[in-house]
Design an enzyme around this catalytic site. Structure first.
Site, mmCIF file in Angstrom:
data_model
loop_
_atom_site.group_PDB
_atom_site.id
_atom_site.type_symbol
_atom_site.label_atom_id
_atom_site.label_comp_id
_atom_site.label_asym_id
_atom_site.label_seq_id
_atom_site.Cartn_x
_atom_site.Cartn_y
_atom_site.Cartn_z
ATOM 1 N N GLN A 139 -50.950 -33.862 85.922
ATOM 2 C CA GLN A 139 -51.071 -34.516 84.618
ATOM 3 C C GLN A 139 -52.159 -35.592 84.641
ATOM 4 O O GLN A 139 -52.453 -36.195 83.620
ATOM 5 C CB GLN A 139 -49.722 -35.157 84.233
ATOM 6 N N ARG A 196 -39.924 -37.263 81.227
ATOM 7 C CA ARG A 196 -40.257 -37.410 79.813
ATOM 8 C C ARG A 196 -39.884 -38.781 79.267
ATOM 9 O O ARG A 196 -39.169 -38.903 78.273
ATOM 10 C CB ARG A 196 -39.561 -36.306 79.018
ATOM 11 N N CYS A 197 -40.337 -39.812 79.936
ATOM 12 C CA CYS A 197 -40.117 -41.159 79.406
ATOM 13 C C CYS A 197 -41.138 -42.096 79.998
ATOM 14 O O CYS A 197 -41.769 -41.800 81.002
ATOM 15 C CB CYS A 197 -38.681 -41.604 79.656
ATOM 16 N N GLU A 235 -41.953 -38.578 73.875
ATOM 17 C CA GLU A 235 -40.781 -38.891 74.685
ATOM 18 C C GLU A 235 -39.667 -39.608 73.933
ATOM 19 O O GLU A 235 -38.570 -39.806 74.475
ATOM 20 C CB GLU A 235 -41.226 -39.741 75.883
#
Lengths: 781, 160
Positions: free
Chosen positions: A214, A363-364, A733
């Protein structure tokens, strides 16, 4: 002129054309001539001395070309590598393994099957050592020490806020609630696992690394830093992040397999591919959470006054958390949430255990989920303790719209918000009062129904470079836009989409700013040889940082375009008016030049003395983070016979500021909600007392299917970010962060009259049934 | 390791190869034939990313031996549109039924088989039909809509 379809349009995604035809190019689709395959032999023990590795047992397998061990790497000073949190982790152990499934040796072979055969054939002698898996036990005197190079299992103590002031405020409260809660270890389980293809060219001293990452640019720098002593240099390292089959934070760190494939390519002189299988993925990397929280929240005269969080964080055997360098507990200190709280103190003690490293985000934005879970559970409890409906209690205690920009007790400046509007909208959508009436009726009939609220505030878009860096690299992000003579453009970014639709949304931002339709803009990311440097995509930062850079770079282009238009129109620059896609002379709308006319002139007829071309680059350093928010209401029915929790309805009202592509925003929220209910109801990575992982496959680690996932009902409010160029905040998110406490609050609400005050997650049927049974409410037939 | 000659018709084209007995169908498709649209997400028949149609029926090709497909007709995502776009492919893009795209080929082939069997499925039918395919990005709601849209398009096609 055709409508340019910039902000607010549900433009169909450009990336879909290849994905629906099976023409995406993911890591395992890359095949280079002469490529070898790498597989990894892993430890069956959670803690053991390696007494001998019988390399000959693997070398005897047909097709095996090389076996790499910790001792091999030690010779190159590569057996350990640095983590992002000033710790180190093993690429391969020289003498001791510290968790089950740890990498022990790499087997390189001429085919995927031969490499797997070699890994299976490799004999390794171990002497098992005592294991510590519980972080509380690990902190006790005399506990088994996980790390030989450290004094104890205590990694760090971090705290923030006013400890004394918070204690004093709690002492002055008329109502105080305290609750312990565990957010267990979970796994992102992106459908594509991690992998890479390393290709070393010994003649040119050049490394090409195709990598599921990423953050390709940051990874290139890390690789350059850790291999400099071997003669690798950053200008001769090319990282290519191809299409990524889901990331969710799991593809931020550097994993041992990446280093091993690189080392294997250097050793063999051939390209080497390493692709994790699912059980390796679920048992060795991409882990999140594992916070043991003791929360205390107090109110005085019904006003929330003070919050205290004390936390034991299980990091596994190394602190390899994917946080910005100065934030060992991420952004956990967003924990005061949506409430006007004057006193707060949070502390975290990081602990080593015999587990693989944890601490990626799932996802945060760096521990925001942990913070939101704590505050939203506690506000619910405190509301009840005050004898008030949780919705009314929230509405009274929210930060008010006129208080923005708001200084939180823990030092953040919230950019904008209107929390009451979001909650009231959610209540209207779900019919809150009617549901309460239905609940009362059902309760009278012995049926279990619950309604849970979560009114979260997120903190995303890291970040202002004055506070945010990764290994010293400031957390800006970038956009480079080139307009070609025919008015078509290419735009490149330092971020990397993993399904978020950047090829479409970035094009829409540029379309809005320059009037060039999205289909005329080619968006590229992920190749460090061509894209400008950036820190990557995670923590909902792409729109707040690189999206802002797209706006700023576009505006730079517009300024040059103005000069060219003035030249073409023989007018004074000051007399030109911009309307989307063209400049016209003030008062004479027909005397106009489109951006396409101007682009052509930039290469064919630009003013004397001006450089040719029409392009710009922006490295955008945001002045602040953005603070998306929302209110979710979940309605559940619980089966008294099985303990099954069924989400009957789930309303999600999100405010992510200005929306670029509403279709994509809704898609992000749908996915986030699904990854939000997952840890609440299904997902947990757990270990037995010997450190054996008890859920290392998708039959035991339960990812939601279409059957468990409800029909999401979405609503929106729009409160623009005042500091972002287009007022956007980031949304990828929010739902993962906001959803879990809504589900827990709903289940506790359903069981409140039985005396239940808290539920740990995941709320599996077995766990819920046991709670029902303890409270005499389980149906037995 | 014993090897066997197999002949498999993939997307209408017959391929004859000598393969190891243990070669998985998904590796045959991806590595031998270079059709990389079929993805691998697990190795335990759990995720469905590798779903192909084996004689018209969805099969998770990570747990089928290539030799077991000898003589069979296989459809992969590359053969779904048959030159153009299948209504399922159109439905998925129109309704934003995909994000990262990794589960998408398997999800679309499962959806096609579902619609072939039941041209007018209810939401519950669709959810049940795709419950063997995991998606981590979309939250399934838009996949349900995509299949409903594909159903409409297929009816329009057959009416027209």
């Amino acid at each position: 002129m055709a409508e340019c379809r910039g902000l607010g349009h549900s433009v169909q995604r450009k990336e879909d054309a290849r994905f629906i035809r099976g023409q995406g190019r993911y890591i395992d689709d890359i095949k280079l001539p002469g490529m070898l395959y790498l597989d990894i032999a892993r430890s069956p023990y959670a803690h053991a001395k390696i007494t001998r590795i019988h390399e000959d047992t693997a070398m005897a397998v047909d097709g095996v070309a090389a076996v790499i061990t910790g001792k091999t790497l030690e010779g190159f000073k590569l057996a350990w590598m640095p983590t992002l949190m000033s710790d180190q982790q093993m690429v391969l152990p020289v003498d001791t393994v510290k968790y089950q499934a740890q990498e022990v040796a790499a087997i390189v072979a001429t085919s995927r099957y031969a490499a797997a055969d070699g890994a299976a054939a490799l004999e390794v002698d171990y002497d098992p050592l005592p294991v510590v898996v519980d972080p509380h036990e690990a902190l006790k005197p005399g506990a088994t020490k996980v790390r030989d190079d450290k004094d104890s299992n205590h990694i760090f103590h971090w705290e923030h806020g006013d400890a004394d002031g918070t204690e004093a405020a709690l002492a002055g409260c008329d109502t105080v609630v305290e609750q312990k809660m565990h957010l267990p270890r979970i796994h992102v389980a992106s459908i594509e696992t991690c992998g890479c293809v390393a290709s070393w060219n010994p003649v040119e001293g050049h490394l090409t690394l195709y990598l599921t990452t990423q953050a390709p640019h940051a990874i290139r720098t890390v690789v350059a830093l850790v291999t400099a002593h071997l003669g690798l240099a950053e200008h001769k390292i090319r990282v290519i992040s191809p299409d990524i089959g889901g990331g969710f934070g799991g593809k931020v760190p550097v994993y041992p397999g990446y280093v091993l494939a690189t080392a294997a390519s250097v050793v063999t002189g051939k390209p080497v591919k390493w692709i994790e299988d699912r059980s390796e993925n679920l048992s060795a990397d991409s882990f999140a959470r594992d916070y043991h929280i003791t929360a205390t929240l107090g109110s005085k005269n019904g006003k929330v006054t003070a919050l205290k969080l004390d936390t034991v964080a299980d990091h596994g055997y190394s602190d390899a958390a994917a946080n910005p360098s100065k934030f060992p507990a991420g952004l956990y200190h967003i924990a005061t949430g949506s409430y006007d709280l004057e006193n707060a103190h949070v502390s975290v003690d990081g602990v080593y255990t015999n587990k693989p490293p944890g601490g990626i985000a799932y996802r945060c934005s760096f521990r925001v989920t942990e913070a939101v879970h704590a505050i939203e559970r506690m506000v619910d409890l405190l509301a009840r303790e005050n004898g008030e409906d949780p919705a009314d209690f929230r509405l009274r205690n929210f930060i008010k719209p006129e208080q923005f920009p708001y200084q939180s007790a823990l030092g953040w400046e919230y950019d904008s918000g209107n929390y009451g509007a979001a909650l009231e909208k959610a209540m209207d959508m779900i019919g809150y009062q009617d549901l309460r009436a239905e609940q009362a009726e059902k309760r009278a009939r012995g049926q279990l129904m619950g309604i849970g609220i979560s009114s979260f505030t997120e903190i995303v878009g890291a970040g202002p470079s004055k506070t945010f860096d990764i290994l010293g690299i400031k957390m800006f992000d970038s956009a480079e836009i080139r307009i070609h003579p025919t008015g078509k453009a290419i735009a490149r970014f330092g971020t990397k989409s993993q399904g978020q639709g950047h090829e479409t949304t970035y094009a829409q931002i540029i379309a809005e700013e320059l009037g060039i339709p999205p289909e005329d803009i080619q968006v590229e990311e992920g190749d460090t040889d061509t894209a400008p440097y950036g820190l990557g995509t995670y923590a909902s930062r792409s729109t707040p940082t690189a999206g802002a850079a797209a706006s700023i770079a576009s505006r730079k282009i517009r300024e040059k375009a103005r000069k060219i238009a003035a030249h073409l129109l023989e007018a004074d620059e000051a007399d030109l008016v911009w309307e989307q896609g063209k400049f016209h002379v003030k008062g004479s709308p027909d005397r106009a030049k489109t951006i396409q006319d101007i682009a052509f002139a930039a290469y064919t007829n630009h003013p004397q003395g001006m450089e040719a071309g029409l392009e710009a680059i922006s490295y955008y350093d945001p002045p602040n983070l953005t603070f998306p928010f929302g209110s979710y209401i979940c309605c559940v029915d619980i089966d008294r016979g099985t303990g099954q929790v069924k989400i009957r309805r789930f309303v999600a009202v999100d405010d992510c500021g200005v929306r670029i592509n509403p279709m994509i925003v809704d898609g992000q929220i749908h996915g986030g909600l699904t990854m939000g209910i997952a840890p609440a109801l299904l997902e947990e990575i757990s270990y037995d007392a010997d450190g054996n992982i008890t859920g290392g496959n998708l039959m035991e680690y339960l990812v939601p299917t279409a059957m468990e996932t409800p029909h999401w009902e979405l609503g929106e409010t729009v409160t623009p970010s005042p500091h972002h160029p287009i007022g956007a905040k980031g949304v990828g998110e929010s739902a993962t962060v906001g959803a879990p406490p809504a589900v827990v609050n709903a289940v506790v609400d359903a069981l409140w009259h039985l005396g239940v005050r808290h539920m740990e997650i995941p709320m599996t049927p077995a766990r819920v049934w046991n709670v029902l049974n303890e409270h005499g409410a389980a149906a037995t037939r | 390791m014993s090897s066997h000659q197999i002949s498999v018709t993939i997307n209408g084209e017959q391929h004859t190869r000598e393969v190891e007995a243990r070669l998985l169908l998904v590796h045959f498709i991806r590595e031998e034939l270079g059709l990389t649209g079929t993805h691998i997400g697990c190795d335990t028949t759990s995720c469905g990313a590798c779903t192909v149609l084996l004689n018209g029926v969805p099969a998770k090709s990570c747990t089928v031996f290539a030799v077991a497909a000898d003589g069979a007709e296989v459809t992969t995502v590359e053969g779904l549109g048959n030159g153009g776009l299948h209504p399922v492919q159109r439905g998925f893009t129109e309704k934003h039924g995909l994000q990262c795209g990794f589960c998408t080929p398997g999800m679309m082939l499962t959806s096609k088989a579902l619609l072939d069997e039941n041209p007018d499925p209810s939401e519950a039918d669709i959810r049940w039909g795709i419950s063997g395919n995991l998606c981590r990005c979309t939250g399934y709601v838009n996949i349900v809509k995509a299949v409903q849209r594909a159903s409409e398009l297929m009816k329009e096609n057959s009416d027209g």
